[in-house]
Enzyme design. Structure first.
Site, mmCIF file in Angstrom:
data_model
loop_
_atom_site.group_PDB
_atom_site.id
_atom_site.type_symbol
_atom_site.label_atom_id
_atom_site.label_comp_id
_atom_site.label_asym_id
_atom_site.label_seq_id
_atom_site.Cartn_x
_atom_site.Cartn_y
_atom_site.Cartn_z
ATOM 1 N N GLY A 513 0.811 -1.210 0.000
ATOM 2 C CA GLY A 513 0.000 0.000 0.000
ATOM 3 C C GLY A 513 0.845 1.261 0.000
ATOM 4 O O GLY A 513 2.055 1.232 0.233
ATOM 5 N N GLN A 514 0.172 2.390 -0.289
ATOM 6 C CA GLN A 514 0.826 3.694 -0.335
ATOM 7 C C GLN A 514 -0.083 4.680 0.369
ATOM 8 O O GLN A 514 -1.253 4.811 0.024
ATOM 9 C CB GLN A 514 1.047 4.135 -1.780
ATOM 10 C CG GLN A 514 1.637 5.518 -1.937
ATOM 11 C CD GLN A 514 3.152 5.519 -1.821
ATOM 12 O OE1 GLN A 514 3.801 4.590 -2.276
ATOM 13 N NE2 GLN A 514 3.701 6.548 -1.207
ATOM 14 N N GLY A 515 0.435 5.378 1.374
ATOM 15 C CA GLY A 515 -0.343 6.370 2.098
ATOM 16 C C GLY A 515 0.146 7.771 1.809
ATOM 17 O O GLY A 515 1.091 7.988 1.049
ATOM 18 N N PHE A 517 1.728 9.740 3.719
ATOM 19 C CA PHE A 517 3.022 10.060 4.309
ATOM 20 C C PHE A 517 4.003 8.900 4.238
ATOM 21 O O PHE A 517 5.003 8.893 4.916
ATOM 22 C CB PHE A 517 2.835 10.485 5.767
ATOM 23 C CG PHE A 517 2.024 11.740 5.894
ATOM 24 C CD1 PHE A 517 2.515 12.949 5.459
ATOM 25 C CD2 PHE A 517 0.751 11.689 6.435
ATOM 26 C CE1 PHE A 517 1.762 14.097 5.571
ATOM 27 C CE2 PHE A 517 -0.002 12.839 6.549
ATOM 28 C CZ PHE A 517 0.496 14.052 6.111
ATOM 29 N N VAL A 520 3.402 1.104 2.834
ATOM 30 C CA VAL A 520 3.047 0.018 3.754
ATOM 31 C C VAL A 520 3.570 -1.296 3.177
ATOM 32 O O VAL A 520 3.393 -1.581 1.986
ATOM 33 C CB VAL A 520 1.522 -0.063 3.969
ATOM 34 C CG1 VAL A 520 1.190 -1.153 4.986
ATOM 35 C CG2 VAL A 520 0.962 1.272 4.427
ATOM 36 N N LYS A 534 4.029 0.315 8.418
ATOM 37 C CA LYS A 534 3.856 1.623 7.786
ATOM 38 C C LYS A 534 5.159 2.389 7.936
ATOM 39 O O LYS A 534 5.585 2.701 9.046
ATOM 40 C CB LYS A 534 2.695 2.370 8.432
ATOM 41 C CG LYS A 534 2.408 3.724 7.793
ATOM 42 C CD LYS A 534 1.193 4.362 8.452
ATOM 43 C CE LYS A 534 0.891 5.719 7.851
ATOM 44 N NZ LYS A 534 -0.280 6.361 8.499
ATOM 45 N N ASP A 631 -9.916 11.407 7.805
ATOM 46 C CA ASP A 631 -9.500 10.841 6.517
ATOM 47 C C ASP A 631 -10.130 9.468 6.304
ATOM 48 O O ASP A 631 -9.480 8.523 5.852
ATOM 49 C CB ASP A 631 -7.981 10.751 6.431
ATOM 50 C CG ASP A 631 -7.491 10.569 4.989
ATOM 51 O OD1 ASP A 631 -8.232 10.951 4.066
ATOM 52 O OD2 ASP A 631 -6.380 10.053 4.792
#
Length: 823
Positions: A513-515, A517, A520, A534, A631
């Site tokens: 995953g990509q957040g 900030f 992941v 993370k 969010d």
């Protein structure tokens, strides 16, 4: 005593003639006696009319007439006597309801039990044996049996309802075949909660050489359990707790059944649309708890990966060809259309020239073309398969102890899955030449990789020694700063080496995953636990703030619908948060995917909606501090192995103390498409900001589409605007995702759409609280009409319309905002 009411009614005319109007007193006594001394059986000379019931001796089950929902249709059925909701377990006249209260259950002159409406036969039984003074009795097991008077031997029953199940499997029932009579016992779903007629889905046993159960959608296979391997079904990870399960296979019968270890617990298994679910009654809470839902993940979709491939929900690419096989169509495979499956790279050479690759913890392939011998061991099984050039795979038929029996597969291997818990060893044939070539290439690769790794390690070590002295002071200051802010949270601190080892040095293959900030990664600790790491972006000034915020908040939160923080790590530039790993990934990866979305039927989506709502109620109301997430979106909702939703990513959350319910900020963070208008424009946020985001998310779950711009007539609308337009046109059901149309409950979906529009209203004061949302979703309470939503459709001029592509869709919900100036 139990026959008292029938005696009173039988002699009614005589009583009336002798006592005149005073007979009303005797009627009252008769009714009282009837209520106190409930009967559990009727004989050939008696009957049951609408309004009268039979109650089992222990008061567990009741048989009689009932209606569902607001309909006046009457059904004869069996239900739990003391469970007030969703208690019906069997229906006699599923496809032929009675229109009024004129129904009566009685014996015919030939001894058959018959349900009649006036002069019409609605439902009846037939016997293989001779009826002599038949008696119908409801048992504490929930079984309605017909037996000859005085004969209580179960093997001598003339007829029993357990042989003709509806949608519910009770303890002691058999699911399978009576081979002597050709009787098939299978479950069939209801059409809807208010309509028990035959639905689209059934659960029954296929009589292959190695039998297995299937959930069928009409005549199409939808899901299979895998065969019984002595302990459990090969493809079912979760077994019913508090149970003794058994599978019987002999010349006379072939069936699955279970009994309860603790009979004080009420358990039932129901087929609801495409899934069969284990329900446990929670007496204190007076509700059914769904303990197990099967199918449990999208790898359970029948044939998802095609032939000669294995499905694994833990891999970044769900479907992988078996060793020695390649995609039949690489182009289709690259677009995640795996159903064409894989084909052999090299032909088999047969006998000793081929090898068998061992796969561990597998749901074995479909057993359509198999051969079984329960009397030989695994070595003999291997020899049988090796000597037969058509044999593709083998395993033990019984895995208990050291294993026994033999199963051989012929032809393509279909619907193979890597099981997370359970499964069994499977040995799959591979061409000897392919194996030798593959082994040689691997050896060369290992030598090169080892040399490069060793050289790199030496270089890195030298750099590390030179730079370490310079970084010590700066690192110490950062560490002291973070430690002082985190205080005593009693949270494990992981060292960087442990995490880099677990994630294979943050390999791209481990990235999940990509957040806003950081990224992941999936990892596995030395003790075998799977984790999600993370990794906040290096050098991000905001990263430290979000890191501290997230650790402080989530370390103190404990709720089944919030992701659990296992620990953290800060060392040098690295700031890491270690979470429990969610097997099924994020919600957006499923509902917005055309393939995976088909697996998530409406009952599972409704379950997810409730879970998210419960998590928000905890944040807004039940936690020590009132927490605004800020969010909430589909990518921040994670799903565990049972598809339970868990809210994640608290880096942007804000806390309120005391009676504070709202705040404002000049630093607006969040994601376009989910932001409440007052927050996006003026920086004002409150619990109603999260409610707005929940409303967007609810619409996305129903529709399977993102809240992005799309064309509708001569207007450009996002999903909210489109939903609002359809609502005003009274066509809101057009929003329903096509993949759940067969499984959806219209009343529930309509109510969810209504609630979503209430959540996305323009003004915060008009939106409900999350507590009210749960009440509206879980009841039939009346709801107010929604007002116009917070973001309005934009009308397109004729010039704009002529110069643009009317079918173009532009996304507005992937951009994460990190800073805006509020007005």
């Amino acid at each position: 005593m139990k026959w008292a009411p029938l005696v009173i009614y039988a002699k009614w005319s005589k009583v009336e003639s002798e006592f005149g109007d005073d007979y009303s007193f005797l009627l009252l006594i008769g009714n009282i006696v009837y209520g106190v001394a409930a009967i559990d059986s009727v004989s050939q000379t008696q009957s049951i009319s609408d309004g009268k019931t039979l109650v089992s001796k222990g008061g567990v089950f009741e048989l009689g007439f009932f209606s569902l929902g607001s309909t006046t249709k009457r059904y004869l059925g069996i239900w739990y006597k003391n469970i007030p909701i969703d208690g019906v377990v069997w229906v006699a006249n599923r496809a032929n309801p009675i229109n009024d209260s004129s129904g009566i259950l009685t014996f015919t002159s030939t001894g058959n039990l018959e349900l009649r409406q006036n002069d019409s036969v609605v439902w009846s039984t037939t016997y293989q044996k001779q009826a002599q003074n038949p008696v119908a009795q409801i048992l504490d097991s929930g079984n309605l049996v017909i037996r000859n008077e005085g004969d209580t031997n179960p093997d001598m029953y003339l007829w029993q309802s357990f042989d003709y199940p509806s949608d519910t499997l009770l303890p002691g029932m058999k699911l399978g075949w009576d081979l002597r009579t050709g009787l098939e016992r299978k479950l069939t779903s209801w059409t809807s909660p208010d309509d028990p007629s035959l639905g689209n889905f059934s659960w029954g046993l296929m009589l292959y050489s190695y039998p297995e159960f299937y959930v069928m959608k009409g005549t199409q296979k939808y899901y299979r359990t895998g065969p019984w391997n002595g302990l459990q079904f090969s493809g079912v990870s979760d077994q019913i707790q508090n149970q003794n399960a058994m599978f019987v296979s002999n010349d006379e019968e072939l069936f699955y059944s279970y009994t309860l270890i603790n009979n004080s617990v009420t358990v039932k298994v129901k087929i609801i649309n495409a899934s069969f679910q284990t329900h446990v009654w929670e007496k204190e809470k007076e509700k059914w708890r769904v303990n197990i839902i099967t199918p449990g993940d999208f790898c359970d979709m029948y044939g998802l990966c095609g032939a000669n491939a294995v499905c694994s929900i833990t891999d970044s690419r769900v479907c992988q060809c078996l060793e020695g096989f390649s995609p039949k169509s690489q182009q289709e495979w690259n677009t995640s259309n795996w159903r064409q499956g894989c084909i052999q790279n090299e032909p088999f050479h047969c006998k000793d020239r081929d090898v068998f690759v061992k796969y561990v913890g597998m749901k074995v392939p479909e057993t359509t073309h198999t051969w079984v011998d329960e009397n030989i061991n695994l070595d003999e099984c291997r020899a049988r398969c090796s000597n037969n050039c058509s044999c593709m795979a083998f395993t033990n038929s019984d895995i208990r102890g050291a294993g026994s029996g033999c199963v051989l597969w012929f032809g393509e291997l279909f619907d193979v899955k890597e099981s997370q818990t359970g499964g069994q060893d499977l040995y799959i044939r591979m061409s000897g030449s392919e194996f030798e070539q593959d082994g040689h290439n691997k050896s060369v690769t290992i030598i090169i990789a080892t040399t490069i790794a060793a050289t790199g390690a030496i270089i890195l070590f030298c750099i590390f020694v030179i730079c370490r002295v310079r970084r010590n002071n700066a690192e110490s200051k950062v560490k002291d700063n973070i430690e002082s802010q985190l205080g005593d949270l009693d949270l494990p601190l992981f060292d960087l080496l442990t995490i880099t080892t677990a994630t294979n040095n943050f390999s791209l293959n481990n990235k999940i995953g990509q957040g806003g900030f950081g990224q992941v990664y999936k990892g596995k600790l030395a003790d075998g636990r799977d984790i999600a790491v993370k990794r906040l972006s290096r050098g991000s000034g905001q990263g430290i703030t979000e890191f501290i915020t997230e650790v402080k908040l989530i370390a103190k939160l404990q709720h089944r619908n919030l992701v659990k923080l296992l620990g953290c790590c800060f060392q040098g530039d690295e700031k890491l948060l270690i979470y429990e790993f969610m097997v099924n990934g994020s919600l957006d990866s499923i509902i917005f995917d055309q393939v995976k979305g088909k697996f998530l039927d409406w009952p599972q989506r409704f379950h997810i909606i409730f879970g998210i709502a419960r998590g928000l109620v905890y944040l807004h109301q039940d936690s020590r501090l009132r927490i605004i997430h800020r969010d909430l979106k589909a990518s921040n909702v994670l799903l565990d192995e049972k598809l339970n939703p868990k809210i994640s990513d608290f880096g942007m959350a804000r806390t309120f103390g005391g009676e504070q319910t709202e705040g404002n900020t000049n630093r607006i963070v969040g994601t376009y498409g989910y932001m409440a208008p007052e927050y996006a424009v003026d920086g004002l946020f409150s619990i109603k900001s999260d409610v707005f985001s929940f409303g967007i998310l609810l619409l996305e779950i129903i529709c399977g589409n993102k809240n992005r711009a799309l064309c509708h007539g001569n207007e450009t609308l996002n999903l909210v605007g489109y939903a609002w337009t359809l609502w005003k046109e009274q066509n809101a059901l057009q929003l329903i995702d096509s993949s759940i149309k067969d499984s959806c409950v219209i009343q529930e979906v309509r109510r969810c759409i209504h609630v979503s529009l209430l959540c996305v209203q323009q003004y915060p004061e008009d939106r409900p609280t999350m507590t009210s949302v749960i009440q509206m979703l879980g009841s039939e309470m009346e709801m107010v009409e929604p007002k116009e939503p917070g973001f309005f459709p934009k009308r397109i001029s004729d010039e704009e319309n002529s110069s643009s592509n009317p079918n173009q869709m532009t996304s507005n919900d992937k951009l994460t905002i990190t800073s805006l100036d509020g007005r």
